[in-house]
Design a protein around this motif. Structure first.
Motif, PDB file in Angstrom:
ATOM      1  N   THR A 112      -0.914  -2.478  -9.401  1.00 42.64           N
ATOM      2  CA  THR A 112      -0.849  -2.041  -8.006  1.00 42.64           C
ATOM      3  C   THR A 112       0.457  -1.320  -7.720  1.00 42.64           C
ATOM      4  O   THR A 112       0.482  -0.283  -7.065  1.00 42.64           O
ATOM      5  CB  THR A 112      -0.953  -3.253  -7.072  1.00 42.64           C
ATOM      6  N   LEU A 113       1.516  -1.921  -8.212  1.00 45.75           N
ATOM      7  CA  LEU A 113       2.857  -1.418  -7.885  1.00 45.75           C
ATOM      8  C   LEU A 113       3.141  -0.118  -8.614  1.00 45.75           C
ATOM      9  O   LEU A 113       2.865   0.003  -9.769  1.00 45.75           O
ATOM     10  CB  LEU A 113       3.889  -2.479  -8.279  1.00 45.75           C
TER      11      LEU A 113
ATOM     12  N   SER B 120       2.239   1.872  -3.279  1.00 43.87           N
ATOM     13  CA  SER B 120       1.187   2.306  -4.195  1.00 43.87           C
ATOM     14  C   SER B 120       0.845   3.775  -3.975  1.00 43.87           C
ATOM     15  O   SER B 120       0.684   4.543  -4.917  1.00 43.87           O
ATOM     16  CB  SER B 120      -0.026   1.411  -3.992  1.00 43.87           C
ATOM     17  N   TRP B 121       0.749   4.196  -2.717  1.00 42.13           N
ATOM     18  CA  TRP B 121       0.474   5.601  -2.428  1.00 42.13           C
ATOM     19  C   TRP B 121       1.571   6.492  -2.998  1.00 42.13           C
ATOM     20  O   TRP B 121       1.294   7.576  -3.511  1.00 42.13           O
ATOM     21  CB  TRP B 121       0.401   5.813  -0.912  1.00 42.13           C
TER      22      TRP B 121
ATOM     23  N   ARG C 183       3.134   6.251  -5.550  1.00 38.31           N
ATOM     24  CA  ARG C 183       3.126   6.402  -7.000  1.00 38.31           C
ATOM     25  C   ARG C 183       2.569   7.763  -7.394  1.00 38.31           C
ATOM     26  O   ARG C 183       2.987   8.360  -8.362  1.00 38.31           O
ATOM     27  CB  ARG C 183       2.281   5.298  -7.632  1.00 38.31           C
TER      28      ARG C 183
ATOM     29  N   ILE D 180      -8.444   2.021   0.132  1.00 41.25           N
ATOM     30  CA  ILE D 180      -8.763   0.613  -0.123  1.00 41.25           C
ATOM     31  C   ILE D 180      -7.501  -0.228  -0.054  1.00 41.25           C
ATOM     32  O   ILE D 180      -6.469   0.141  -0.570  1.00 41.25           O
ATOM     33  CB  ILE D 180      -9.435   0.420  -1.499  1.00 41.25           C
ATOM     34  N   ALA D 181      -7.612  -1.380   0.640  1.00 47.32           N
ATOM     35  CA  ALA D 181      -6.457  -2.271   0.813  1.00 47.32           C
ATOM     36  C   ALA D 181      -6.142  -2.965  -0.514  1.00 47.32           C
ATOM     37  O   ALA D 181      -7.026  -3.158  -1.340  1.00 47.32           O
ATOM     38  CB  ALA D 181      -6.760  -3.304   1.890  1.00 47.32           C
ATOM     39  N   PRO D 182      -4.895  -3.346  -0.692  1.00 50.21           N
ATOM     40  CA  PRO D 182      -4.517  -4.037  -1.928  1.00 50.21           C
ATOM     41  C   PRO D 182      -5.153  -5.413  -2.019  1.00 50.21           C
ATOM     42  O   PRO D 182      -5.464  -6.036  -1.011  1.00 50.21           O
ATOM     43  CB  PRO D 182      -2.993  -4.133  -1.841  1.00 50.21           C
TER      44      PRO D 182
ATOM     45  N   GLN E  45       0.823  -1.201   0.000  1.00 51.48           N
ATOM     46  CA  GLN E  45       0.000   0.000   0.000  1.00 51.48           C
ATOM     47  C   GLN E  45       0.865   1.264   0.000  1.00 51.48           C
ATOM     48  O   GLN E  45       0.612   2.205  -0.754  1.00 51.48           O
ATOM     49  CB  GLN E  45      -0.873  -0.021   1.248  1.00 51.48           C
TER      50      GLN E  45
END
Lengths: 106, 106
Positions: free
Chosen positions: B105-106, A25-26, A28, B2-4, A22
């Motif tokens: 996601t990444l 991802s944030w 990014r 939101i969680a991955p 997460q």
DNA sequence: TGTTCATATCGAGGTACTCCGAAACAGCGG
DNA sequence: CCGCTGTTTCGGAGTACCTCGATATGAACA
């Protein structure tokens, strides 16, 4: 019989946690996920400081710090200290390398 | 906030182990890594049986069996029983999906 | 039916991960 | 220099992972 790339395994271990995934991802789109107002420096330049990430993650500050350090050891993020704030930002080149290595190994 | 994707995390956890990663890599080219002679069925069709994988990995039979089961739960391989032999083969579609999800996601 | 072989599951000892609070460290401002 | 704030490191409790040997299941075969 050669063992898989240890760097790849280390990166996968770092990614194998929903919170660390997460965080990455944030990071990014920092301007999308973190308050611009509080930013001491350009997010695109140095990244986001630990306090903002900690607030958003809702975990203890020490936990978030340790997770970010682990992501850094895995080569997925880079840390930059600006005054008393440490900023973390994605290392896009290494991330791309790792995804490529995964495609090669997997 | 939101969680991955939990499926993605489960797959990453399964991949975050050098031996499981190795197994998956061997299964990419079964005929290259396992003896053709002992094969009870076409490797391209059903995969490779546990005994061959176990011999090559050099770990206890129970360990290899558990690892393969974990890879299966993560959706990375499929099991097919042929007589008393269980054969494991990569689920290329799911693997591609997971790599794609990781890229997203990444 | 009983035996044998391939595999799966169980139980356990050791190690690593997850997460916390407390303490140490590092830059500031007064 | 002192205190304040952001961050890291340390110590610990609980949980999960790694790996094994022992045991259980399931399929074939005499």
């Amino acid at each position: 019989m050669i063992a898989p790339d240890p760097d790849l395994v280390r990166a996968l271990r770092a990614l194998a946690n929903p919170i660390r995934l997460q965080l990455l991802s944030w990071l990014r789109e920092p301007e999308r996920h973190f308050p611009l107002e509080g930013a001491i420096a350009d997010p695109a330049e140095v990244g986001v400081c630990v306090s903002h990430i900690q607030t958003k993650a809702g975990l203890a500050q020490s936990t978030v710090s340790a997770y970010l350090a682990e992501l850094q050891r895995a080569g997925l993020v880079q840390a930059t200290r600006v005054g008393k704030w440490t900023h973390y930002k994605r290392d896009e080149r290494r991330i791309a390398q790792i995804v490529a290595a995964l495609g090669r190994t997997l």
